[in-house]
Each structure stands twice: as structure tokens, then as C-alpha cells.
Design a protein around this motif. Structure first.
Motif, short mmCIF file in Angstrom:
data_model
loop_
_atom_site.label_atom_id
_atom_site.label_comp_id
_atom_site.label_asym_id
_atom_site.label_seq_id
_atom_site.Cartn_x
_atom_site.Cartn_y
_atom_site.Cartn_z
N ILE A 168 0.86 -1.18 0.00
CA ILE A 168 0.00 0.00 0.00
C ILE A 168 0.90 1.23 0.00
O ILE A 168 1.82 1.33 0.81
CB ILE A 168 -0.92 0.03 1.24
N ALA A 169 0.61 2.17 -0.90
CA ALA A 169 1.38 3.41 -0.97
C ALA A 169 0.41 4.58 -1.09
O ALA A 169 -0.63 4.47 -1.75
CB ALA A 169 2.35 3.39 -2.15
N ASP B 143 0.64 16.09 -5.67
CA ASP B 143 1.77 16.38 -6.56
C ASP B 143 2.53 15.13 -6.98
O ASP B 143 3.51 15.21 -7.74
CB ASP B 143 2.73 17.36 -5.88
N GLY B 144 2.12 13.96 -6.44
CA GLY B 144 2.79 12.72 -6.80
C GLY B 144 3.96 12.37 -5.90
O GLY B 144 4.75 11.48 -6.24
N THR B 145 4.07 13.04 -4.76
CA THR B 145 5.13 12.73 -3.81
C THR B 145 4.67 11.61 -2.88
O THR B 145 3.53 11.65 -2.38
CB THR B 145 5.52 13.96 -2.99
N LEU B 146 5.52 10.64 -2.65
CA LEU B 146 5.17 9.51 -1.78
C LEU B 146 5.11 9.98 -0.33
O LEU B 146 6.09 10.49 0.21
CB LEU B 146 6.20 8.40 -1.93
N ILE B 147 3.96 9.80 0.29
CA ILE B 147 3.77 10.18 1.70
C ILE B 147 3.98 8.99 2.62
O ILE B 147 4.57 9.11 3.70
CB ILE B 147 2.35 10.75 1.91
N ARG C 141 10.08 11.00 -1.55
CA ARG C 141 10.49 11.01 -2.95
C ARG C 141 9.29 11.26 -3.86
O ARG C 141 8.20 10.73 -3.63
CB ARG C 141 11.14 9.68 -3.33
N SER C 142 9.50 12.03 -4.89
CA SER C 142 8.45 12.22 -5.89
C SER C 142 8.45 11.01 -6.83
O SER C 142 9.46 10.32 -6.98
CB SER C 142 8.69 13.50 -6.67
N MET C 143 7.30 10.81 -7.47
CA MET C 143 7.21 9.70 -8.42
C MET C 143 8.14 9.93 -9.59
O MET C 143 8.68 8.97 -10.17
CB MET C 143 5.77 9.54 -8.91
N ASP C 144 8.37 11.18 -9.95
CA ASP C 144 9.31 11.47 -11.04
C ASP C 144 10.72 11.01 -10.67
O ASP C 144 11.44 10.47 -11.52
CB ASP C 144 9.31 12.97 -11.35
N ALA C 145 11.11 11.23 -9.41
CA ALA C 145 12.43 10.78 -8.97
C ALA C 145 12.49 9.25 -8.91
O ALA C 145 13.50 8.64 -9.29
CB ALA C 145 12.76 11.37 -7.61
N ILE C 146 11.39 8.62 -8.47
CA ILE C 146 11.37 7.16 -8.35
C ILE C 146 11.47 6.50 -9.72
O ILE C 146 12.18 5.51 -9.90
CB ILE C 146 10.09 6.72 -7.61
N ALA D 265 -10.18 18.99 -7.18
CA ALA D 265 -8.80 18.64 -7.50
C ALA D 265 -8.38 17.40 -6.73
O ALA D 265 -8.81 17.17 -5.59
CB ALA D 265 -7.87 19.80 -7.17
N VAL D 266 -7.52 16.59 -7.33
CA VAL D 266 -7.02 15.39 -6.67
C VAL D 266 -6.00 15.80 -5.61
O VAL D 266 -5.01 16.45 -5.91
CB VAL D 266 -6.37 14.43 -7.69
N GLU D 267 -6.29 15.42 -4.36
CA GLU D 267 -5.40 15.78 -3.25
C GLU D 267 -4.55 14.60 -2.79
O GLU D 267 -3.54 14.81 -2.13
CB GLU D 267 -6.22 16.32 -2.08
N ALA D 268 -4.96 13.41 -3.12
CA ALA D 268 -4.19 12.23 -2.71
C ALA D 268 -4.55 11.06 -3.62
O ALA D 268 -5.64 11.02 -4.20
CB ALA D 268 -4.46 11.87 -1.25
#
Length: 486
Positions: free
Chosen positions: A156-157, A162-166, A186-191, A243-246
Motif C-alpha cells: 500500500i502506498a 503532486d505525486g510525492t510519496l507520503i 520522494r516524488s514519483m518522477d524521482a522514483i 482537484a485530486v489531493e491524494a
């Protein structure tokens, strides 16, 4: 204990203290009294709702008493109202509030104003308690949620808008071991840069954030145990503005299922090709020997035995192939076309009669047999049921087959007068491998794989129909197949 709020009235002036206590008592409050700071600290406890505290006391300052009350775990929730006839300046009031008092009144004070102020403070205390209880409940629920997510067997993630992993639970890391890259912050772009295998997963996350729609997919990732196959679902959560918040992503390791699918394909391939080819060659060779003639009686017996065994093996392979398709997920192929069920039933009965001319098979048909069915598959159904009826009934008794066309459906019944099927076996009659638990009724009958009735049921269900059985000593055994016309 009284349900009325408990007020501790602190004043070293007996007259002033009496007047205040009298006003409060008449207003329904439970009032305790103290004349010094020491008495106040001794009397106040976790049940004290409000302390009306004089600033000037003989043994210590009321400001110090207030500070100690607010510092003690037993009394920190008690409200403090300074009431003073001497420290009346603005600086005095400011100093009292800075030391933790909740309100400050200058004596003398109108009784109605005092009672109103007390009520206002107690409402504040009740509100604070409610907020504290709600906060505790929220914290408890959050703790339980975090425990549940952490203990979940599946990954589960949680990502922000913004696409950052919480958050990522332990299963995320455990599923990949040293290949794990899902680190909170980490952001998903970085991952996706760190692990290009996650490109399709990252693209799905982008789509979930952009569209607000659920995304599903599959991804194959490296792990310490080798390649693993995962199915994932991404569920976006929108805020008041839309807006998508999570986005919460849940995954499932389907490696074993994927391996089973590969095994299914290999298994069906072996049955359909690798086993049938040598069997067909064997049958053709035996048939060629028969056509050539010039065989001795012994050779003819051997040749017939080869052909009989080959036909039996062909039936077994066909049953195993059907079983594999039904049980391993491919489903039995059913190709519907306009046909007459009566022709199908008649053809199956004639084939059985030809193979067992010594047995009597009676056929009765009524109504309209036309519909949209897979004729070859239904002939297989009727053939299985009639063959079973002959196998498990006395040789001198007839097997009765009837077909009836009704409104919206057709019904086929196969009846025999053999020994009844034991009641405990009826619920499991259409399960696979029934031969593993043969009853007295079956002993001595020709052996098989025990897949005939299972495959029969699967074919009927593929047509949207039902197959049922009744079996008694008096009435015999009847299999009833109902088929919607399609």
C-alpha cells in the motif's frame, strides 16, 4: 458525586468569600472554599471544574497558585478565574492572564455578571474536553489505520496531489527487498528515474492525478527472489474543489497466478498437440493394418485392442483438455449457432445405441427444439449422461431420454433404474475426480477419470443453464438439464 460543576472559591476575606459562594450555590454550583494558596493546592484535583482565585493571598501570590495549578497533571484542565478587589489595573489583569488564568474580573462584581462569566468559562471547559476527546479518538483511529496499513500483506502506498510519496507500508519494501525504491518524501518522477521498471506505474499515477479516475494495471519488477508480477489499483481522492489531493495505490503479488497461467498454456498445449499427435499416429497405423488384411486372428485381436485403447485415451485427453480449460481459467469454449436440440439428442442417442446394441435406449421428444446452442458440446452432454445411465443400470432395464421444448427453454432428462446414488454423494456429484470416492454402485463399472459429470456441468453452465439430479430407490435416477434458448 453531584453532577453539578465543582467550583473552588479562594479568598482570604471571609465576607467576600461568603458572598461569592452564596451566589454560586444559589445558581446550582457545588462550591468548595479555601483561604490560602496552600489550601487551594491541597483541595484542587482532577474533578475541579473552576477555581475563582484572589490574586492577593496571605501565603503566596494567586499568580503563583495559578501557575502551579496549570503545571500539575491533576489540575491542568481546571479553569482559573482571577477575582480581585486590589489588583485592578490593566497591568495586573494582563499579568494574571499571562500566568495562565482563563479570565480576570475586578471586585466588586455584579452577581449576574459573575454567574454569566462562570457559565461562559464552563462552556469553554466542556468544549475543550469535547475537542480533547475527539482529538484522542482521531489519534486512536489514525494509529489503528497506520497499524492496519503497516500490517497489510499487500503493498500500500499513499501519494499527495503532486505525486510525492507520503507513506509506504512494510509490504512495499518486503516485496522487493534490496530493490526497494519507494521511500517517503520522494516524488514519483524521482522514483521512475531510479527504477525505469516503474515507468508504466508512474504513467498510471500521472493519469490518476490528472483525471481523478481509478487506474488499474500490471507491472513486472525485480526483487531479491527474481522477477515478480504485480497488479495494482490507484484510487484518487478529490478535495472540495474537485482537484485530486491524494492517491492511494494498492498492489497484489500475482506471480504465482501468472505462473499458473503459464502452466495452463503449457498444459493445454501438451494435451492438445504433444499427446494427440503420437496417439493419432498409433490409431492410423492400426487402421492401416486392418485395411491391409492378411492378419491372423490373434493379430486382429491385438489391432482391435490398440484401436479401442486409443479411442479411450482420446476421450481421456479430450476430458483433461476440457477440465484444464474450465478449472485453470480459460473456460470451456462454447460457440452458439442456430440448431435443433432434438437433432442433437437424437444423434447422441443413436451413437450410444450403435456402440451398445444390446441395450435399450428409449427416446421421447415434444415441442419445439430450436434455439441457439453449441450443438457439438450439447451432444457431448447427452452422450455423457446416457453412457453413465447405461453404465450404472441393470443390463435388462431401459434408459429413458426425453427432450421437451418449453417457452424460453428446453429440458433434457435422462433416467435409469439403477441403484440410487447415496444421499451423501449428491451434493458433490458434479465435482471433478469423483472416481476417487467410488461407491458400491460404481464397483465393477468401466474405469474413467471421474471428469464426465464435471465437464457436463461446465458445458451446461457455459450455456447459462442448470443440471440437477434426483435419485431414489423407488423412482430411479434422473438427470435434468435446463437450457435457455439463447
Amino acid at each position: 458525586m453531584s453532577s453539578a460543576p465543582i467550583i473552588l472559591n479562594v479568598n482570604d476575606d471571609l465576607a467576600s468569600r461568603y458572598v461569592t459562594s452564596r451566589v454560586l450555590s444559589l445558581s446550582g454550583f457545588q462550591v468548595l472554599e479555601a483561604g490560602t494558596g496552600g489550601e487551594t493546592l491541597a483541595l484542587a484535583d482532577e474533578h475541579t471544574d473552576l477555581v475563582i482565585l484572589d490574586v492577593r493571598l496571605p501565603d503566596m501570590s494567586g499568580l503563583e497558585v495559578c501557575r502551579r495549578l496549570k503545571a500539575s497533571p491533576r489540575t491542568r484542565s481546571a479553569l482559573v478565574l482571577h477575582l480581585s478587589a486590589q489588583a485592578v489595573g490593566a497591568a495586573d489583569r494582563a499579568q494574571g492572564l499571562e500566568h495562565g488564568a482563563d479570565a480576570y474580573l475586578v471586585a466588586p462584581v455584579d452577581p449576574e455578571e459573575l454567574v454569566a462569566q462562570v457559565h461562559a468559562l464552563l462552556r469553554l471547559r466542556r468544549a475543550e474536553r469535547e475537542v480533547r476527546v475527539l482529538s484522542d479518538q482521531v489519534q486512536q483511529q489514525r494509529r489503528l489505520l497506520e497499524l492496519a496499513m503497516a500490517a497489510a500483506a499487500d503493498p500500500i502506498a499513499l501519494y499527495d496531489g503532486d505525486g510525492t510519496l507520503i507513506y509506504a507500508n512494510q509490504a512495499v519494501a518486503a516485496s522487493r527487498g534490496s530493490h526497494h525504491v519507494h521511500v517517503p518524501g520522494r516524488s514519483m518522477d524521482a522514483i521512475r528515474v531510479i527504477d525505469p521498471q516503474l515507468e508504466s506505474y508512474a504513467t498510471a499515477l500521472d493519469a490518476a492525478r490528472r483525471t481523478g479516475q481509478v487506474q488499474r494495471g500490471r507491472v513486472t519488477l525485480s526483487s531479491d527472489q527474481g522477477p515478480r508480477h504485480f497488479e495494482y489499483t490507484m484510487s484518487p481522492a478529490t478535495g472540495p474543489t474537485g482537484a485530486v489531493e491524494a492517491v492511494i495505490a494498492t498492489g497484489q503479488d500475482v506471480t504465482e497466478l501468472r505462473n499458473a497461467e503459464d502452466f495452463r498454456e503449457q498444459f493445454i498445449g501438451i494435451l492438445g498437440h504433444d499427446l494427440r499427435n503420437p496417439l493419432n499416429a498409433l490409431s492410423m497405423s492400426a487402421q492401416q493394418l486392418q485395411r491391409q488384411g492378411e492378419l491372423s486372428d490373434r493379430q486382429r485381436v491385438f489391432t482391435e485392442r490398440i484401436l479401442t485403447s486409443a479411442e479411450r485415451m482420446e476421450r481421456m485427453i479430450r476430458q483433461l483438455l476440457d477440465f484444464a480449460r474450465a478449472r485453470l481459467g480459460a473456460g470451456l469454449p462454447v460457440v452458439r449457432s442456430r440448431c435443433d436440440l432434438f437433432d442433437v439428442v437424437r444423434g447422441a442417442v443413436e451413437e450410444v445405441r450403435a456402440s451398445q446394441p444390446q441395450r435399450e435406449v428409449l427416446l421421447d421428444m415434444q415441442g419445439d427444439g430450436r434455439g441457439a446452442w453449441d450443438a457439438d458440446r450439447l451432444e457431448q452432454v447427452v452422450g455423457n449422461l446416457v453412457s453413465n445411465a447405461l453404465k450404472f443400470s441393470p443390463s435388462d432395464s431401459p434408459v429413458r431420454v426425453s427432450a421437451e421444448g418449453l417457452n424460453g427453454e428446453a429440458v433434457v432428462r435422462v433416467h435409469n433404474l439403477g441403484a440410487p446414488i447415496p444421499a451423501e454423494q449428491l451434493p458433490h456429484l458434479f465435482a471433478a475426480w469423483r472416481r476417487a470416492g467410488r461407491s458400491d454402485r460404481e464397483r465393477g463399472a468401466a474405469g474413467g477419470l471421474g471428469l464426465g459429470l464435471y465437464i457436463t456441468a461446465q458445458i451446461v453452465h457455459s450455456h447459462g443453464g442448470t443440471v440437477k439430479v434426483t435419485s431414489t430407490e423407488a423412482q430411479g435416477t434422473t438427470f435434468t438439464v435446463r437450457l435457455p434458448r439463447g
